[in-house]
Design an enzyme around this catalytic site. Structure first.
Site, PDB file in Angstrom:
ATOM      1  N   THR A 166       0.945  -1.142  -0.053  1.00  0.00           N
ATOM      2  CA  THR A 166      -0.038   0.051   0.080  1.00  0.00           C
ATOM      3  C   THR A 166       0.901   1.211  -0.058  1.00  0.00           C
ATOM      4  O   THR A 166       1.716   1.375   0.863  1.00  0.00           O
ATOM      5  CB  THR A 166      -1.042   0.078   1.303  1.00  0.00           C
ATOM      6  OG1 THR A 166      -1.246   1.462   1.496  1.00  0.00           O
ATOM      7  CG2 THR A 166      -0.537  -0.050   2.455  1.00  0.00           C
TER       8      THR A 166
ATOM      9  N   ASP B 206      -0.325   4.150   0.500  1.00  0.00           N
ATOM     10  CA  ASP B 206      -0.687   5.126   1.491  1.00  0.00           C
ATOM     11  C   ASP B 206      -0.215   4.716   2.820  1.00  0.00           C
ATOM     12  O   ASP B 206      -0.579   5.482   3.708  1.00  0.00           O
ATOM     13  CB  ASP B 206      -2.115   4.973   1.454  1.00  0.00           C
ATOM     14  CG  ASP B 206      -2.890   5.424   0.238  1.00  0.00           C
ATOM     15  OD1 ASP B 206      -2.150   5.848  -0.670  1.00  0.00           O
ATOM     16  OD2 ASP B 206      -4.217   5.087  -0.022  1.00  0.00           O
TER      17      ASP B 206
ATOM     18  N   GLY C 109      -3.654   9.430  -0.546  1.00  0.00           N
ATOM     19  CA  GLY C 109      -3.817   9.049   0.854  1.00  0.00           C
ATOM     20  C   GLY C 109      -5.449   8.928   0.923  1.00  0.00           C
ATOM     21  O   GLY C 109      -6.041  10.044   1.120  1.00  0.00           O
TER      22      GLY C 109
HETATM   23  O1  LIG Z   1      -6.665   5.097 -10.047  1.00  0.00           O
HETATM   24  P1  LIG Z   1      -6.607   3.892  -9.477  1.00  0.00           P
HETATM   25  O2  LIG Z   1      -5.672   3.096 -10.254  1.00  0.00           O
HETATM   26  O3  LIG Z   1      -7.875   3.150  -9.155  1.00  0.00           O
HETATM   27  O4  LIG Z   1      -5.864   4.173  -8.178  1.00  0.00           O
HETATM   28  C1  LIG Z   1      -6.003   5.302  -7.053  1.00  0.00           C
HETATM   29  C2  LIG Z   1      -5.828   4.930  -5.570  1.00  0.00           C
HETATM   30  O5  LIG Z   1      -4.701   4.148  -5.764  1.00  0.00           O
HETATM   31  C3  LIG Z   1      -3.922   4.350  -4.510  1.00  0.00           C
HETATM   32  O6  LIG Z   1      -2.696   4.987  -4.973  1.00  0.00           O
HETATM   33  C4  LIG Z   1      -3.999   3.073  -3.809  1.00  0.00           C
HETATM   34  O7  LIG Z   1      -4.766   2.524  -3.535  1.00  0.00           O
HETATM   35  P2  LIG Z   1      -4.626   1.049  -3.155  1.00  0.00           P
HETATM   36  O8  LIG Z   1      -3.762   0.686  -1.966  1.00  0.00           O
HETATM   37  O9  LIG Z   1      -6.362   0.398  -2.718  1.00  0.00           O
HETATM   38  O10 LIG Z   1      -4.391   0.342  -4.376  1.00  0.00           O
HETATM   39  C5  LIG Z   1      -4.888   5.225  -3.749  1.00  0.00           C
HETATM   40  O11 LIG Z   1      -4.164   6.215  -2.949  1.00  0.00           O
HETATM   41  C6  LIG Z   1      -5.581   6.070  -4.905  1.00  0.00           C
HETATM   42  O12 LIG Z   1      -6.990   6.592  -4.641  1.00  0.00           O
END
Ligand SMILES: O=P(O)(O)OC[C@H]1O[C@](O)(COP(=O)(O)O)[C@@H](O)[C@@H]1O
Ligand SMILES: Nc1ncnc2c1ncn2[C@@H]1O[C@H](COP(=O)(O)OP(=O)(O)O)[C@@H](O)[C@H]1O
Ligand SMILES: [Mg+2]
Length: 505
Positions: A237, A239, A283
């Site tokens: 992650t 985040d 985040g």
């Molecule tokens: O545009 P995408 O690929 O759906 O990803 C956006 C999301 O991915 C992230 O970078 C990480 O999300 P995950 O850890 O759920 O994969 C978030 O911070 C962001 O909202």
């Protein structure tokens, strides 16, 4: 020592409050499995290491104990190995220590491994893939390793990719994932059918909270079918919102890369009268990237994160602070995490309630929204002419390769997963706990989410470095502290809150 009867939770109670939250083992449901000496015993690189193999009874304490008597204090802080304790030590929750065991439950030529990556990108995915392949090959002599193409759905609707040390040799220098990723498409029985049909017996699953929930149900189905298949998760992650573990891989790289966007915003803002640079960082629910990027930069005047509510108008509000800062300094930089101020957005925009393929709520663009609000405020008030530049570096940050320290971290995570699976452990995820690598049950990392605690020292450091308002009255702060204490008693976990998200497919 007593084992709990619950299959989901493998708890081992010791004396005086010692609890081992253990991970499952293949022998829990397939008795009398043969064992083999670990091939690392005769590996010249490792055979000289003193105490290379992990003692079966070694566990890792979830928390460092803070004691007030000086003798104990020095013992705790001056001897780091204290964190690795014996099962008879009576000190709270523990996890099984990761690492190679003397005996393994797979012969080298018996292993047929596969690797899958799911969810959003994160720097370091390719390094983890590389090190699982190289770890299996060089340490355990395994040469049947498949890459599952495109996330969970790749198990049942795509061809696989053969992974060898040669194929993965330089992939750690590239961003993304060479085996591709996806959201949605988790169909447990189709996935386990595919594992069974292909004769796969080690499954390495790299992904975030959603992916690890998926890994947990895959493990349960495999166990239900009585298959000799080890399931190992590697938490991902960007985040940094996965609980229990010290930090997730790729986080350091993301914080470092975020500096470039903040620097650009600072240059733009500083080169024009009343310049404001707004940078949106990742985040969804946790503001760790925004907080660390702000602390790392020192050029940021205001950092807004989901955990810290803020308001725009009136005394102590954001507009007042911007005006003050521009008068004092002529320019300013605002960093905003993507999940910050979502309550304000849904008040002023029509709430959309859209979800991605995995069921994650799609957030509205808070960076764009706040930029427009600020511009509109200063234009309508005729107070001062401002020049605002908005930068959204999200995908530029996610897509870069991991930095050197994340590469080392990814290597250790991958090797821990390989050692665990070879030793017959299953249904576990790997992670750094208190600076030591451990095997953690899936439920421990999926049931809660790690958040920035705004009554902790780190957020106080940030407030003191930016000098921004806390946006909280004394009364609200006292309530926050009270609520925090209450949660602390209930959850016994520093900075986590319940993960209320529903199962998604
Ligand atoms: O545009 P995408 O690929 O759906 O990803 C956006 C999301 O991915 C992230 O970078 C990480 O999300 P995950 O850890 O759920 O994969 C978030 O911070 C962001 O909202
Ligand atoms: N509760 C769940 N049970 C089973 N699979 C899930 C669950 N939540 C998410 N998944 C699957 O995990 C994968 C990744 O989830 P997602 O939320 O997109 O990313 P991340 O793992 O980074 O949080 C998707 O294929 C999704 O279908
Ligand atoms: Mg997620």
């Amino acid at each position: 020592m007593e084992h709990s009867g619950n299959l989901q939770l493998k708890l081992v109670d010791g004396d005086a409050g010692y609890v081992l939250e253990d991970v499952p083992h293949l022998t829990d449901y397939i008795p009398d499995l043969p064992t083999y000496p670990n091939p690392l015993r005769s590996n010249p690189a490792y055979s000289v290491v003193k105490q290379y193999f992990v003692d079966v009874d070694h566990t890792v304490a979830q928390k460092v104990i803070y004691a007030s008597t000086s003798k104990f204090f020095w013992f705790v802080f001056l001897s780091p190995p204290f964190i690795v304790v014996h099962k008879d030590d009576p000190r709270g929750t523990h996890f099984r220590r990761a690492g190679p065991r003397q005996k393994v439950y797979f012969e080298s030529d018996e292993v047929h491994a596969c690797i899958v990556t799911c969810g959003g990108l994160c720097p370091g995915l390719n390094t983890v893939i590389r090190e699982i392949v190289c770890g299996l090959y060089h340490m355990y002599g395994v040469n049947k390793i498949l890459g599952i193409d495109g996330g969970y759905r790749g198990f049942y609707c795509k061809n696989t990719i053969d992974l060898t040390p040669k194929v993965v040799n330089d992939i750690h220098k590239r961003g993304g994932t060479i085996i591709k990723t996806s959201r949605g498409g988790h169909d447990t029985s189709k996935i386990v059918d595919s594992i069974q049909d292909r004769g796969i017996n080690q499954v390495y699953i790299i992904g975030g909270d959603g992916t690890q929930k998926g890994a947990a149900v895959i493990y349960e189905e495999i166990r239900h079918r009585g298959l000799k298949v080890a399931v190992a998760g590697i938490p991902k992650t960007i985040d940094n919102d996965i609980p229990v573990i010290d930090k997730s891989f790729g986080f350091d790289t993301a914080v470092e890369e975020a500096q470039r966007a903040i620097d650009a915003a600072h240059v733009e803002a500083g080169s024009i009268e009343n310049g404001i640079g707004v940078v949106k960082l990742m985040g969804r629910y946790s503001g760790f990237i925004a907080m660390y990027a702000t602390l790392g930069s020192r050029d940021v005047d205001c950092c807004l994160i989901p955990e810290s509510p803020f308001y725009l108008e009136g005394r102590g509000g954001l507009y007042e602070y911007i005006e003050k800062r521009l008068k004092e300094n002529g320019h300013m930089v605002i960093v905003i995490a993507e999940g910050a101020g979502q309550d304000l957005l849904s008040e002023s925009l029509q709430s959309m309630n859209h979800q991605d393929a995995s069921g994650n709520k799609l957030l509205q663009d808070v960076g764009l929204w706040i930029s427009q609000k600020i511009k509109h405020h200063f234009a309508s008030q005729h107070k001062m002419a401002i020049n605002l530049k908005y930068i959204d570096p999200t995908y530029m940050i996610r897509a870069i390769p991991s930095n050197a320290s994340d590469n080392v971290y990814c290597t250790l995570l991958a090797h821990s997963a390989v050692h665990g699976a070879m030793a017959g452990y299953t249904g576990f995820t790997v992670g750094l706990v208190n600076g030591r690598h451990a095997y953690i049950p899936f439920n421990r990392i999926t049931e809660k989410q790690k958040n920035v605690v705004i009554t902790d020292r780190m957020w106080a450091r940030l407030l003191s470095s930016t000098n921004q308002p806390s946006f909280l009255s004394h009364k609200e702060l006292a309530e926050f502290k009270k609520e925090k204490q209450h949660q602390h008693q209930l959850l016994d976990d520093e900075n986590c809150k319940d993960n209320k998200s529903e199962p998604k497919t």
